[in-house]
Design an enzyme around this catalytic site. Structure first.
Site, PDB file in Angstrom:
ATOM      1  N   ARG A 150       5.764 -13.125   9.231  1.00  0.00           N
ATOM      2  CA  ARG A 150       6.450 -11.882   9.013  1.00  0.00           C
ATOM      3  C   ARG A 150       7.864 -11.727   9.571  1.00  0.00           C
ATOM      4  O   ARG A 150       8.008 -12.377  10.701  1.00  0.00           O
ATOM      5  CB  ARG A 150       5.607 -10.530   9.216  1.00  0.00           C
ATOM      6  CG  ARG A 150       5.618 -10.326  10.798  1.00  0.00           C
ATOM      7  CD  ARG A 150       4.904  -8.964  11.208  1.00  0.00           C
ATOM      8  NE  ARG A 150       3.688  -8.800  10.071  1.00  0.00           N
ATOM      9  CZ  ARG A 150       3.731  -7.538   9.619  1.00  0.00           C
ATOM     10  NH1 ARG A 150       4.706  -6.644   9.477  1.00  0.00           N
ATOM     11  NH2 ARG A 150       2.720  -7.327   8.827  1.00  0.00           N
ATOM     12  N   LYS A 165       4.580   0.739   9.959  1.00  0.00           N
ATOM     13  CA  LYS A 165       4.707   2.071   9.315  1.00  0.00           C
ATOM     14  C   LYS A 165       4.172   3.291   9.986  1.00  0.00           C
ATOM     15  O   LYS A 165       4.740   4.349   9.845  1.00  0.00           O
ATOM     16  CB  LYS A 165       3.486   1.872   7.983  1.00  0.00           C
ATOM     17  CG  LYS A 165       4.278   1.141   6.891  1.00  0.00           C
ATOM     18  CD  LYS A 165       3.477   1.444   5.837  1.00  0.00           C
ATOM     19  CE  LYS A 165       3.666   0.431   4.668  1.00  0.00           C
ATOM     20  NZ  LYS A 165       2.505   0.032   3.714  1.00  0.00           N
ATOM     21  N   GLU A 220       0.869  -1.200   0.007  1.00  0.00           N
ATOM     22  CA  GLU A 220      -0.001   0.049  -0.055  1.00  0.00           C
ATOM     23  C   GLU A 220       0.830   1.288  -0.038  1.00  0.00           C
ATOM     24  O   GLU A 220       1.778   1.277   0.885  1.00  0.00           O
ATOM     25  CB  GLU A 220      -0.756   0.099   1.112  1.00  0.00           C
ATOM     26  CG  GLU A 220      -1.535   1.218   1.297  1.00  0.00           C
ATOM     27  CD  GLU A 220      -2.857   1.352   2.424  1.00  0.00           C
ATOM     28  OE1 GLU A 220      -2.692   0.525   3.477  1.00  0.00           O
ATOM     29  OE2 GLU A 220      -3.431   2.294   2.419  1.00  0.00           O
TER      30      GLU A 220
HETATM   31  P1  ATP Z   1       0.295  -1.410   6.755  1.00  0.00           P
HETATM   32  O1  ATP Z   1      -0.796  -2.778   6.337  1.00  0.00           O
HETATM   33  O2  ATP Z   1      -0.058  -1.333   8.145  1.00  0.00           O
HETATM   34  O3  ATP Z   1       0.098  -0.200   6.118  1.00  0.00           O
HETATM   35  P2  ATP Z   1       2.349  -3.273   5.882  1.00  0.00           P
HETATM   36  O4  ATP Z   1       3.663  -3.505   6.452  1.00  0.00           O
HETATM   37  O5  ATP Z   1       1.310  -4.519   6.138  1.00  0.00           O
HETATM   38  O6  ATP Z   1       1.538  -2.281   6.686  1.00  0.00           O
HETATM   39  P3  ATP Z   1       1.698  -3.500   3.106  1.00  0.00           P
HETATM   40  O7  ATP Z   1       2.021  -2.272   2.009  1.00  0.00           O
HETATM   41  O8  ATP Z   1       0.390  -3.676   3.133  1.00  0.00           O
HETATM   42  O9  ATP Z   1       2.297  -2.625   4.534  1.00  0.00           O
HETATM   43  O10 ATP Z   1       2.629  -4.536   2.835  1.00  0.00           O
HETATM   44  C1  ATP Z   1       2.944  -5.136   1.549  1.00  0.00           C
HETATM   45  C2  ATP Z   1       3.354  -6.312   1.556  1.00  0.00           C
HETATM   46  O11 ATP Z   1       4.641  -6.714   2.362  1.00  0.00           O
HETATM   47  C3  ATP Z   1       2.255  -7.375   2.225  1.00  0.00           C
HETATM   48  O12 ATP Z   1       2.221  -8.546   1.499  1.00  0.00           O
HETATM   49  C4  ATP Z   1       2.832  -7.721   3.603  1.00  0.00           C
HETATM   50  O13 ATP Z   1       2.318  -8.955   4.020  1.00  0.00           O
HETATM   51  C5  ATP Z   1       4.289  -7.683   3.433  1.00  0.00           C
HETATM   52  N1  ATP Z   1       5.181  -7.267   4.779  1.00  0.00           N
HETATM   53  C6  ATP Z   1       4.634  -6.383   5.418  1.00  0.00           C
HETATM   54  N2  ATP Z   1       5.703  -6.315   6.550  1.00  0.00           N
HETATM   55  C7  ATP Z   1       6.298  -7.376   6.393  1.00  0.00           C
HETATM   56  C8  ATP Z   1       7.375  -8.094   7.161  1.00  0.00           C
HETATM   57  N3  ATP Z   1       7.520  -7.603   8.393  1.00  0.00           N
HETATM   58  N4  ATP Z   1       7.835  -9.386   6.979  1.00  0.00           N
HETATM   59  C9  ATP Z   1       7.425 -10.020   5.703  1.00  0.00           C
HETATM   60  N5  ATP Z   1       6.463  -9.332   4.912  1.00  0.00           N
HETATM   61  C10 ATP Z   1       5.902  -8.001   5.303  1.00  0.00           C
END
Ligand code: ATP
Ligand code: MG
Length: 566
Positions: free
Chosen positions: A269, A279, A42
């Protein structure tokens, strides 16, 4: 098969659970033998090392199995998203070494199709326009043990739902006054199945669709359908989405999608100690001025670690070593630093730099004489050849390399003792000169002209010091970084308090260094090993005549020891 190096290193041929699934799918000919993954950020912030793990995994699997990986922006919330973030994400994925070719997609590309799909569900009596407020919906959801309350609008006739939803799109109603909800099961033990919201009314300008829409799909509604529309075969995401899977499947079932359905797989994760990765928290650090922006070299963001001097190869290596787990775990920052050292040791040219200089004069060396000594650029890469290092009568060495009254096993310089100056001669310390307050201002030595490096001298000494020539060295600023937090898990350490309380006040120290002239015209991003000191890279703040070095990582892992000493 490669033999394991240690008890906990798995043989490199072991497949992770996703590879096992893919190999089975390929064998059984599922999806016509296609492998298609995607990385779906996102654009509401900068990517961090956890995202890097997901990028390496998704693009890595596609590369390994001759598949494809899309970059898809899940841009369903215009109030938090921006083009700045889109551009930063593109740059970061590319920097990590991955290519999405022409497959750059946006959930917003599918707004029209998603709208059509929503109409399909309404016509089937599977979605309804609800006029409860956000608060009422939240209150009415119940708890996993207690069923939620049915919305009073749940049984609206299809025609009325169609009419209202169409008018929602046209802007007939104020923000927040109505939502479209899926009609599933208010008693489901899975809270995500309790008539989840699919659309909200929100007059916000979107960075791609501008003001075309005033209703926006919820992430859960957009995400699975986007995967389907892109022909994704393996939708890989993190564990917290496991409980969303039944909802994604319900949408596909009720849209009557039978072929080419994406399948979702969840992995744990990446969590790292001594940092935060949400974030929201990273944004708080940036906005509160606790760090100097998203690309502050102390941040776990990809732009931060890039500026710090970490290499794409070291991040990919780290991602590999971390592996793919099914259960939550925390990875030690030391592993990441280990990978960075491994790569830099192989690839970073060596230079000598003195971080805390004290003057050293060679009394028996001719005045106004300079010798050009040959120094190896990188012992790990003989093909990189040699560099020239000027040597003269007045030098600087590290203050900590001299002790007037040394303990027994001190093999560096002290009165009457000998050491080798790297690439140069063996010198003997004659005396130290002090100022009125007892600080050493100069160390006087003599050299033995028969001990020039590489000239076959057999004389041996225990210590070798790095040095720079006073007249030829270049002054530079050095930024010495340490961990951003003092606590292994800043989130938990704070309890009910504020994670910022565990910020490390010493995470940045700014100092000066004297660097050998071969590094004098280095460019932003160039990386070096300062011999005996650590790995450094040139910061973009550098200007001609004013070099700024970031310390990427120390030469050895001194953190564990420091903690023990505390
Ligand atoms: P938010 O949803 O709170 O904005 P997010 O870290 O989930 O934060 P996204 O942009 O939705 O952000 O993440 C993009 C991709 O990265 C998703 O598929 C998510 O599962 C993966 N991702 C995010 N954080 C991690 C992590 N710590 N380890 C592995 N994959 C991650
Ligand atoms: Mg997310």
């Amino acid at each position: 098969m490669k033999q394991p190096q240690s008890a906990n290193e798995k043989p490199t041929t072991a497949l992770n659970f996703l590879e096992q699934i893919i190999q089975k799918d390929l064998k059984e000919g599922r999806a016509g033998g296609r492998i298609h993954t995607r990385f779906p950020p996102e654009p509401n912030g900068y990517l961090h090392i956890g995202h890097a793990k997901s990028i390496c995994l998704n693009f890595g699997l596609a590369n390994k199995y001759n598949g494809k990986c899309n970059l898809r922006f899940d841009d369903t919330n215009p109030t938090k998203e921006s083009l700045e973030y889109v551009n930063a994400i593109r740059e970061d994925v590319r920097w990590l070494g991955f290519d999405w070719e022409d497959r750059e997609y946006y959930a917003s590309d599918y707004f029209e199709k998603l709208y059509e799909m929503a109409l399909f569900l309404i016509r089937k009596g599977k979605a309804f326009v609800c006029e409860m407020t956000g608060e009422e919906i939240a209150e009415g959801r119940g708890t996993p043990a207690i069923p939620g309350k049915l919305s009073p609008w749940r049984e609206r006739p299809v025609e009325e739902n169609l009419d209202l939803f169409e008018r929602m799109r046209k802007g007939a109603f104020p923000d927040g006054s109505k939502v479209l909800r899926a009609k599933i099961d208010m008693a489901s033990p899975n809270m995500h199945m309790r008539d989840p919201v699919m659309y909200r009314i929100m007059r916000a300008t979107h960075h791609r669709t501008d003001d075309k829409w005033c209703i926006y799909p919820m992430y859960d509604w957009a995400h699975g359908q986007s995967d389907y529309l892109e022909n994704i075969t393996h939708s890989i995401c993190t564990l917290e989405f496991e409980v969303h899977r039944p909802l994604y499947d319900w949408f596909l079932d009720n849209l009557e999608i039978k072929d080419n359905r994406p399948r979702q797989y969840e992995f744990a994760r990446l969590n790292l100690n001594y940092t935060v990765m949400s974030k929201r928290k990273l944004l708080e650090l940036v906005e509160g001025g606790y760090v100097n922006g998203w690309d502050d070299p102390r941040m776990p963001t990809i732009s931060g670690i890039r500026r710090r001097g970490y290499t794409p190869a070291s991040i990919r290596m780290f991602s590999d070593k971390v592996g793919v787990a099914k259960r939550e775990n925390v990875i030690d920052m030391a592993l990441l630093e280990h990978c960075v050292r491994e790569d830099l040791n192989k690839n970073a040219p060596r230079v000598m730099a003195v971080l805390d200089p004290v003057k050293l004069v060679i009394d028996n060396y001719p005045d106004d004489h300079t010798e050009e000594l040959q120094a190896i650029c990188n012992p790990e890469k003989p093909e990189d050849g040699h560099r020239i290092v000027p040597f003269s009568k007045t030098l600087y060495i590290e203050r900590s390399d001299f002790l007037e009254d040394p303990p027994k096993k001190f093999f560096r310089l002290s009165p009457g003792k000998e050491v080798r100056l790297k690439y140069a001669y063996i010198i003997r310390c004659e005396k130290a000169v002090k100022d009125a307050s007892g600080n050493i201002t100069a160390i006087h030595c003599t050299y033995d002209p028969d001990t020039k490096s590489g000239m076959g001298s057999t004389k041996k000494v225990k210590g070798t010091l790095h040095w720079v020539s006073a007249e030829h060295s270049v002054e530079a600023e050095v930024r010495l970084y340490d961990r951003l937090f003092n606590e292994p898990s800043p989130d938990n350490a704070a309890g009910d308090g504020d994670f910022k309380e565990s910020l490390n006040p010493l995470s940045l120290k700014i100092g000066k260094a004297l660097v050998e002239p071969s590094a004098g015209d280095a460019k932003a991003g160039d990386r070096f090993q300062f011999e005996r000191t650590g790995y450094f890279c040139i910061d973009p703040d550098s200007q001609p005549g004013k070099l700024v070095f970031n310390r990427t990582v120390s030469l050895r892992d001194s953190w564990a020891k420091q903690q023990k000493d505390k």
